[in-house]
Design a protein around this motif. Structure first.
Motif, PDB file in Angstrom:
ATOM      1  N   GLU A   1      -4.186  15.795 -29.958  1.00 13.20           N
ATOM      2  CA  GLU A   1      -5.531  16.382 -29.963  1.00 13.20           C
ATOM      3  C   GLU A   1      -6.605  15.300 -29.957  1.00 13.20           C
ATOM      4  O   GLU A   1      -7.640  15.440 -29.287  1.00 13.20           O
ATOM      5  N   ASN A   2      -6.376  14.215 -30.685  1.00 17.93           N
ATOM      6  CA  ASN A   2      -7.339  13.101 -30.678  1.00 17.93           C
ATOM      7  C   ASN A   2      -7.414  12.464 -29.287  1.00 17.93           C
ATOM      8  O   ASN A   2      -8.498  12.068 -28.826  1.00 17.93           O
TER       9      ASN A   2
ATOM     10  N   SER B   1     -11.490  10.789 -20.957  1.00 21.20           N
ATOM     11  CA  SER B   1     -12.221  11.538 -19.928  1.00 21.20           C
ATOM     12  C   SER B   1     -11.405  11.633 -18.646  1.00 21.20           C
ATOM     13  O   SER B   1     -11.852  12.232 -17.667  1.00 21.20           O
TER      14      SER B   1
ATOM     15  N   GLN C   1      -5.658  14.210 -19.635  1.00 20.35           N
ATOM     16  CA  GLN C   1      -5.932  15.430 -20.399  1.00 20.35           C
ATOM     17  C   GLN C   1      -4.923  16.525 -20.080  1.00 20.35           C
ATOM     18  O   GLN C   1      -4.451  17.232 -20.969  1.00 20.35           O
TER      19      GLN C   1
ATOM     20  N   SER D   1      -2.359  18.049 -22.698  1.00 22.13           N
ATOM     21  CA  SER D   1      -2.398  19.499 -22.978  1.00 22.13           C
ATOM     22  C   SER D   1      -1.009  20.114 -22.844  1.00 22.13           C
ATOM     23  O   SER D   1      -0.619  20.990 -23.634  1.00 22.13           O
TER      24      SER D   1
ATOM     25  N   ARG E   1      -9.500  14.609 -26.949  1.00 19.69           N
ATOM     26  CA  ARG E   1     -10.940  14.471 -27.215  1.00 19.69           C
ATOM     27  C   ARG E   1     -11.479  13.103 -26.792  1.00 19.69           C
ATOM     28  O   ARG E   1     -12.650  12.981 -26.410  1.00 19.69           O
TER      29      ARG E   1
END
Length: 540
Positions: free
Chosen positions: A47-48, A54, A59, A63, A51
């Motif tokens: 999760e870190n 970019s 990502q 996920s 966040r």
């Protein structure tokens, strides 16, 4: 200084453990807790990353990994639920009773107190911490042993002994204004999630929870009177935790769950009392009493079910617990109707028939028979078969819940089977199709003659064990003076010149003494004689 601990109360959890199903179950719980902790840390890292980055590709990959971790966590949680629902492991040898629900023990990690305690002794008490190696080692051995207590009275005494030691440890080494570098980590008994706290209060609450859990496990395998006593003791400890420990860091110590667990212990105690009562002779009066007592227990189970399935608890309570409470609700509803059917069809007496007006209560149901107090044998039989049909319906409901939720247990299957056989025996020549023509019986009022009171815990030093527990660090000095709450400077030496009328000081108490007043003419010099040699703090 060496503090001795009874060998029969302590055992190394890594050797000599009996290879029992319960031990294996607790070991598996420990493994699951570690796996859950690992997955939670991995999830936090992913999760870190999501966040922080970019990069769209990173990502998406993170996920996908997060979804795998969440799926694995869900699987681990289901496995922990299965462990908490493993009721047969804790049951006694009597297969004629419904299974009871015990609590699982909280798991904790080993803690090394040596450096923290010795540093504090040097800093706070101005003594060499190496002198207390034996005392620290004995305390650490005691904590290691209490992580896996035996399911006997010796296990109870072990936990009480550790709690008594915590009384002294807290006052010697845990000041209220700062932390000495010791953190207590415990895993939630229900969810498996870890909680880490620096306060020793969390340690005491967790050990108390394990003490109550041990009482429930002992009660589950014990005979009637001993089982009731253990459940009431467990309820008393859970209530004590709820009243004395605010802002709990883990779910199994939250007030809503503790309140529901207290209710569970009270219901199970009442269940045992009712089982004892139903073993008495089947006289008309006893059958009516058994019916109203069963109805009372049925209502208690309904309230317990509503509590366990409330919005605060529903997502965490093991499904097996909920299913078993539902099954018991149906069983005792069936038994209440069975007792009245048996009374009306085989043991009716004119003087006892009049009591039916007190047994029944008003109900809004529109398909209930109008018969309340039968005036003829035909009405007695009709009302009896109404209860018989309702009893068989509720037993079928219990069997359906057991099949759908895959609940198994020798005692559970035996009780359902024998209750069904007793109901079928009352049918005589009637078929189930003929029973379907009867209406529902009047609602049975819930009444009880029992008054159960929880047993508050005895947490005095020794906790009811063979004798009072000695302070393992008593050579530091009397606890009333030499505690973590009081701050002392390094010991100082003073010379007192004796004059004709004495030393010119007034003291009170015995070693250590407190100087309460000093004559103006008295001269104090440093160094030589030491008032602090035998731990004598001075207050002028």
């Amino acid at each position: 200084m060496t503090t001795t601990v009874n060998n029969h109360l302590m055992r190394n959890p890594n050797d000599g453990i009996r290879s029992t199903r319960r031990t294996n179950l607790q070991s598996r719980r420990s493994e699951l807790n570690r796996e859950i902790h690992k997955e939670i840390r991995l999830r936090a890292g992913v999760e870190n990353l999501i966040r922080a980055t970019s990069n769209r590709s990173v990502q998406q990959t993170a996920s996908l990994e997060l979804s795998f971790i969440n799926s694995h966590l869900k699987l681990l949680r289901e496995q922990l639920d299965d462990l908490n629902g493993s009721l047969d492991v804790y049951q006694g040898q009597n297969p004629t009773t419904l299974p009871m629900i015990p609590l699982g023990l909280k798991e904790t990690k080993e803690i090394d107190f040596r450096d923290a305690f010795k540093d504090f002794i040097l800093e706070h008490y101005s003594e060499n911490g190496e002198k207390y190696d034996d005392a620290i080692a004995t305390f650490m051995e005691l904590r290691q042993a209490m992580r896996r207590p035996s399911r006997t009275s010796a296990g109870i005494q072990l936990l009480l002994r550790y709690l008594a030691n915590l009384y002294f440890i807290e006052r010697r080494f845990f000041p209220v204004d700062r932390n000495i570098g010791i953190y207590f980590e415990w895993y939630d008994s229900i969810t498996g999630l870890p909680s880490i706290q620096k306060t020793i209060t969390f340690e005491k609450a967790s050990v108390l929870f394990n003490l109550s859990a041990l009482y429930t496990q002992i009660g589950t395998k014990a005979e009637a009177d001993e089982a009731i006593d253990n459940y009431l003791r467990a309820a008393g400890i859970l209530e004590y935790i709820r009243e004395h420990f605010s802002h709990p860091p883990s779910f199994d110590l939250c007030h809503e769950l503790l309140r529901s667990l207290v209710e569970l212990m009270m219901v199970q105690s009442h269940e045992i009392l009712l089982h004892k009562q139903t073993l008495e002779t089947e006289s008309a009066g006893n059958l009516l009493n058994n019916a109203t007592e069963s109805a009372y227990l049925c209502e208690s189970l309904t309230h317990l079910l509503n509590t366990l399935t409330s919005s605060d608890l529903n997502d965490f309570i093991p499904p097996t617990w909920v299913s078993l409470v539902i099954i018991k609700h149906h069983v005792y509803r069936a038994r209440a109707n069975y007792f009245l059917a048996l009374f009306l069809l085989r043991h009716s007496q004119s003087d006892q028939l009049r009591r039916l007006d007190e047994v029944y209560i008003e109900d809004d149901s529109t398909i209930t028979t109008d018969i309340r107090v039968p005036s003829t044998k035909e009405e007695e039989s009709c009302l009896g078969f109404c209860h018989l049909r309702m009893g068989l319906t509720k037993i079928k409901d219990a069997e359906r819940v057991m099949r759908l939720n895959r609940i198994r247990g020798v005692g559970l299957e035996y009780v359902l089977q024998t209750t069904k056989e007793k109901l079928l025996d009352l049918m005589g020549q009637k078929t189930e199709e003929e029973l379907d023509a009867y209406l529902d019986p009047p609602k049975i009022g819930a009444m009880t003659s029992y008054s159960l009171t929880i047993s508050p815990p005895d947490l005095s030093c020794g906790g009811g064990s063979s004798g009072p527990i000695a302070d393992p660090f008593h050579t530091l000095g009397p606890l009333s003076f030499f505690s973590a709450k009081k701050s002392w400077t390094c010991p100082k030496k003073v010379i007192l010149y004796r004059k004709a009328n004495g030393f010119g000081i007034s003291v009170k108490g015995s070693s250590p003494v407190t100087i309460v007043s000093v004559d103006e003419q008295v001269s104090l010099f440093i160094p030589c004689l030491s008032l602090a040699k035998s731990k004598r703090p001075t207050k002028t």
